[in-house]
Design a protein around this motif. Structure first.
Motif, PDB file in Angstrom:
ATOM      1  N   THR A  65       0.835  -1.183   0.000  1.00 12.24           N
ATOM      2  CA  THR A  65       0.000   0.000   0.000  1.00 12.24           C
ATOM      3  C   THR A  65       0.874   1.239   0.000  1.00 12.24           C
ATOM      4  N   GLY A  66       0.295   2.379  -0.342  1.00  9.73           N
ATOM      5  CA  GLY A  66       1.033   3.630  -0.306  1.00  9.73           C
ATOM      6  C   GLY A  66       1.314   4.061   1.126  1.00  9.73           C
ATOM      7  N   MET A  67       2.228   5.002   1.259  1.00  8.22           N
ATOM      8  CA  MET A  67       2.643   5.451   2.587  1.00  8.22           C
ATOM      9  C   MET A  67       1.470   6.022   3.385  1.00  8.22           C
ATOM     10  N   SER A  68       0.666   6.877   2.748  1.00  6.49           N
ATOM     11  CA  SER A  68      -0.430   7.533   3.472  1.00  6.49           C
ATOM     12  C   SER A  68      -1.461   6.529   3.945  1.00  6.49           C
ATOM     13  N   GLU A  69      -1.821   5.566   3.086  1.00  6.76           N
ATOM     14  CA  GLU A  69      -2.808   4.563   3.484  1.00  6.76           C
ATOM     15  C   GLU A  69      -2.260   3.688   4.595  1.00  6.76           C
ATOM     16  N   GLY A  70      -0.979   3.362   4.523  1.00  2.00           N
ATOM     17  CA  GLY A  70      -0.384   2.547   5.571  1.00  2.00           C
ATOM     18  C   GLY A  70      -0.427   3.240   6.925  1.00  2.00           C
ATOM     19  N   ILE A  71      -0.138   4.533   6.937  1.00  2.00           N
ATOM     20  CA  ILE A  71      -0.197   5.298   8.181  1.00  2.00           C
ATOM     21  C   ILE A  71      -1.624   5.357   8.706  1.00  2.00           C
ATOM     22  N   LEU A  72      -2.590   5.545   7.778  1.00  2.00           N
ATOM     23  CA  LEU A  72      -3.992   5.588   8.199  1.00  2.00           C
ATOM     24  C   LEU A  72      -4.410   4.265   8.817  1.00  2.00           C
ATOM     25  N   ARG A  73      -3.981   3.163   8.225  1.00  2.00           N
ATOM     26  CA  ARG A  73      -4.312   1.855   8.784  1.00  2.00           C
ATOM     27  C   ARG A  73      -3.799   1.730  10.212  1.00  2.00           C
ATOM     28  N   MET A  74      -2.578   2.176  10.449  1.00  2.00           N
ATOM     29  CA  MET A  74      -2.039   2.105  11.806  1.00  2.00           C
ATOM     30  C   MET A  74      -2.856   2.958  12.768  1.00  2.00           C
ATOM     31  N   GLU A  75      -3.288   4.129  12.298  1.00  2.00           N
ATOM     32  CA  GLU A  75      -4.105   5.002  13.146  1.00  2.00           C
ATOM     33  C   GLU A  75      -5.436   4.335  13.488  1.00  2.00           C
ATOM     34  N   LEU A  76      -6.113   3.807  12.471  1.00  2.00           N
ATOM     35  CA  LEU A  76      -7.439   3.235  12.684  1.00  2.00           C
ATOM     36  C   LEU A  76      -7.383   1.979  13.541  1.00  2.00           C
ATOM     37  N   LEU A  77      -6.327   1.181  13.367  1.00  2.00           N
ATOM     38  CA  LEU A  77      -6.218  -0.058  14.130  1.00  2.00           C
ATOM     39  C   LEU A  77      -6.050   0.201  15.629  1.00  2.00           C
ATOM     40  N   SER A  78      -5.584   1.374  15.994  1.00  2.00           N
ATOM     41  CA  SER A  78      -5.375   1.679  17.410  1.00  2.00           C
ATOM     42  C   SER A  78      -6.603   2.285  18.073  1.00  2.00           C
ATOM     43  N   LEU A  79      -7.628   2.611  17.285  1.00  2.00           N
ATOM     44  CA  LEU A  79      -8.791   3.297  17.834  1.00  2.00           C
ATOM     45  C   LEU A  79      -9.710   2.334  18.591  1.00  2.00           C
ATOM     46  N   VAL A  80     -10.182   2.784  19.737  1.00  2.00           N
ATOM     47  CA  VAL A  80     -11.207   2.053  20.495  1.00  2.00           C
ATOM     48  C   VAL A  80     -12.210   3.081  21.014  1.00  2.00           C
ATOM     49  N   HIS A  81     -13.350   2.603  21.433  1.00  2.00           N
ATOM     50  CA  HIS A  81     -14.341   3.497  22.010  1.00  2.00           C
ATOM     51  C   HIS A  81     -13.834   4.042  23.341  1.00  2.00           C
ATOM     52  N   ALA A  82     -13.836   5.355  23.472  1.00  2.00           N
ATOM     53  CA  ALA A  82     -13.408   5.963  24.730  1.00  2.00           C
ATOM     54  C   ALA A  82     -14.416   5.638  25.826  1.00  2.00           C
ATOM     55  N   LYS A  83     -13.944   5.609  27.044  1.00  2.00           N
ATOM     56  CA  LYS A  83     -14.806   5.299  28.184  1.00  2.00           C
ATOM     57  C   LYS A  83     -15.932   6.326  28.274  1.00  2.00           C
ATOM     58  N   GLY A  84     -17.156   5.826  28.381  1.00  2.00           N
ATOM     59  CA  GLY A  84     -18.311   6.708  28.506  1.00  2.00           C
ATOM     60  C   GLY A  84     -18.936   7.114  27.188  1.00  2.00           C
ATOM     61  N   THR A  85     -18.313   6.732  26.054  1.00  2.00           N
ATOM     62  CA  THR A  85     -18.861   7.100  24.742  1.00  2.00           C
ATOM     63  C   THR A  85     -19.662   5.980  24.100  1.00  2.00           C
TER      64      THR A  85
ATOM     65  N   PRO B 256     -21.790   1.880  25.104  1.00  2.00           N
ATOM     66  CA  PRO B 256     -22.119   0.885  26.137  1.00  2.00           C
ATOM     67  C   PRO B 256     -20.905   0.041  26.497  1.00  2.00           C
ATOM     68  N   SER B 257     -20.863  -0.438  27.721  1.00  2.00           N
ATOM     69  CA  SER B 257     -19.692  -1.174  28.204  1.00  2.00           C
ATOM     70  C   SER B 257     -19.391  -2.398  27.337  1.00  2.00           C
ATOM     71  N   ALA B 258     -20.422  -3.093  26.881  1.00  2.00           N
ATOM     72  CA  ALA B 258     -20.196  -4.285  26.053  1.00  2.00           C
ATOM     73  C   ALA B 258     -19.530  -3.924  24.732  1.00  2.00           C
ATOM     74  N   VAL B 259     -19.941  -2.792  24.148  1.00  2.00           N
ATOM     75  CA  VAL B 259     -19.342  -2.335  22.884  1.00  2.00           C
ATOM     76  C   VAL B 259     -17.881  -1.969  23.100  1.00  2.00           C
ATOM     77  N   ARG B 260     -17.607  -1.237  24.169  1.00  2.00           N
ATOM     78  CA  ARG B 260     -16.222  -0.845  24.459  1.00  2.00           C
ATOM     79  C   ARG B 260     -15.360  -2.077  24.738  1.00  2.00           C
ATOM     80  N   GLU B 261     -15.870  -3.030  25.492  1.00  2.00           N
ATOM     81  CA  GLU B 261     -15.100  -4.238  25.801  1.00  2.00           C
ATOM     82  C   GLU B 261     -14.776  -5.018  24.530  1.00  2.00           C
TER      83      GLU B 261
END
Length: 375
Positions: free
Chosen positions: A174-194, A196-201
């Motif tokens: 993949t290109g450099m920009s898409e690769g960086i975006l993939r790394m960003e998205l893979l690290s994302l999780v639902h923040a606490k309180g945003t 339901p607990s089951a979704v965040r878990e």
């Protein structure tokens, strides 16, 4: 290149390479990098989506359906339809035994909510994808110049996009920009309180069970700015024109009937739809609210055994088709229609009138577009 070096499992690798011999791909990579500056924030884009994929011998999983249903059951129904198509092909070839095996598994899906099946040595799975939208000071990111948008006005539905047939394989460079975006998205999780607990878990668990990922071709939707925030107003389309056509159909056909518009408002909505058609514009103001065609990034997470399937916390309100039919029959919903009182008769009359008006407006829009195409 990999995000953790060369000694990591293949499903966690992100191979980023320069693309000097592919001008279109190189341009897309430049636009992706520019989008990081203009739209620096990445937000959830309307919930998970689901599709059907088949494991292939050369590595990875090939998507064999459209990837847009918001519930797993919709994808299971698509898998059953795929099996029936295979059964018809076997019947045409005179292979009765193969036909029976495909039909047996299709009927199994009619009764059971199964997310993976192996039929005649071929492995199929319901695959889950997350949606994201880039956001900047001016709002969500619109379509990019390099995004494919080949359909003519009124024919957005004919473009099926690049998702069906796409191979989910982390080894694909993949290109450099898409690769960086993939790394960003893979690290994302639902923040606490945003969420339901089951979704965040479940989102936290996915970091461990499916730490790799692949970006699908982008999708598109319309979003409206109201009460201080942007919200999607339609399902994801394969192209910007598909979203524009969905929006103009709402303005010309759906809104006049469903919202009982007066003649003045109906005429204004028609003028707005005409402008969208004429200019192929990606932003317009409707009733004082900004509405924009928005680009949607879509990520499929990958683990040791392939792409991620539905999570326990994913909404799944629909029943398998035969179970649903059985339930409706037991409740008497599918019994022959009987008019019980005057109120029910009036409801039926109103519904019929609305259906006639929908049809009239739809045919009117079709004639308008055909006339524009001839001109």
């Amino acid at each position: 290149m990999s995000e953790h070096g060369d000694q990591v499992p293949g499903y966690r690798m992100i191979r980023m390479e320069a693309l000097p011999d592919a001008p279109a791909a190189a341009l897309a990579d430049v636009e992706a990098w520019q989008a990081r500056k203009a739209y620096p924030d990445v937000l959830g884009g309307g919930g998970a989506i689901f599709g059907v994929a088949e494991e292939i011998d050369t590595g990875g999983w090939k998507i064999v359906s459209l990837f847009s249903t918001p519930y797993p059951q919709g994808a299971r129904d698509t898998m059953a339809m795929t099996f029936r198509e295979q059964a018809r092909a076997a019947e045409d070839a005179g292979d009765t035994e193969t036909q029976r095996e495909w039909l047996r598994n299709a009927e199994l899906l009619d009764w059971e909510a199964l997310d993976e099946l192996t039929v005649l040595g071929r492995r199929f799975r319901i695959v889950r994808g997350d949606q994201f939208i880039r956001m900047g000071p001016t709002g969500p990111e619109p379509p990019r110049p390099s995004d494919p948008d080949p359909a003519k006005v009124g024919h957005g539905h004919e473009y099926r996009g690049r998702t069906k047939g796409f191979v989910i394989d982390p080894f694909t460079p993949t290109g450099m920009s898409e690769g960086i975006l993939r790394m960003e998205l893979l690290s994302l999780v639902h923040a606490k309180g945003t969420a339901p607990s089951a979704v965040r878990e479940d989102s936290l668990r996915a970091l461990e069970t499916h730490p790799g990922g692949v970006l699908l071709p982008a999708g598109f939707t319309a979003a409206e700015f109201s009460d201080g925030h942007w919200a999607p107003t339609q399902m994801t389309n394969a192209s910007p024109q598909g979203s524009r056509d969905t929006l103009t159909t709402y303005l010309r056909v759906m809104a006049p009937v469903m919202e009982q518009l007066d003649e003045e408002t109906k005429a204004e909505y028609g003028r707005l739809a005409d402008r969208i058609d004429a200019e192929r514009c990606d932003e317009i103001v409707i009733d004082g609210c900004r509405t924009r065609i928005v680009r949607v990034e879509r990520l499929v997470r990958i683990g040791p055994d392939g792409p991620e399937g539905p999570r326990p916390s994913d909404p799944d309100p629909e029943l398998p088709t035969s179970v649903q039919e059985k339930q409706l029959r037991e409740e008497g919903v599918l019994d022959e229609y009987r008019v019980r009182d005057e109120e029910e008769t009036e409801q039926r009359r109103v519904a019929e009138e609305q259906a006639k008006e929908f049809l009239r407006l739809f045919e009117e829009q079709k004639r308008r577009r055909e006339g524009a195409a001839e001109a």
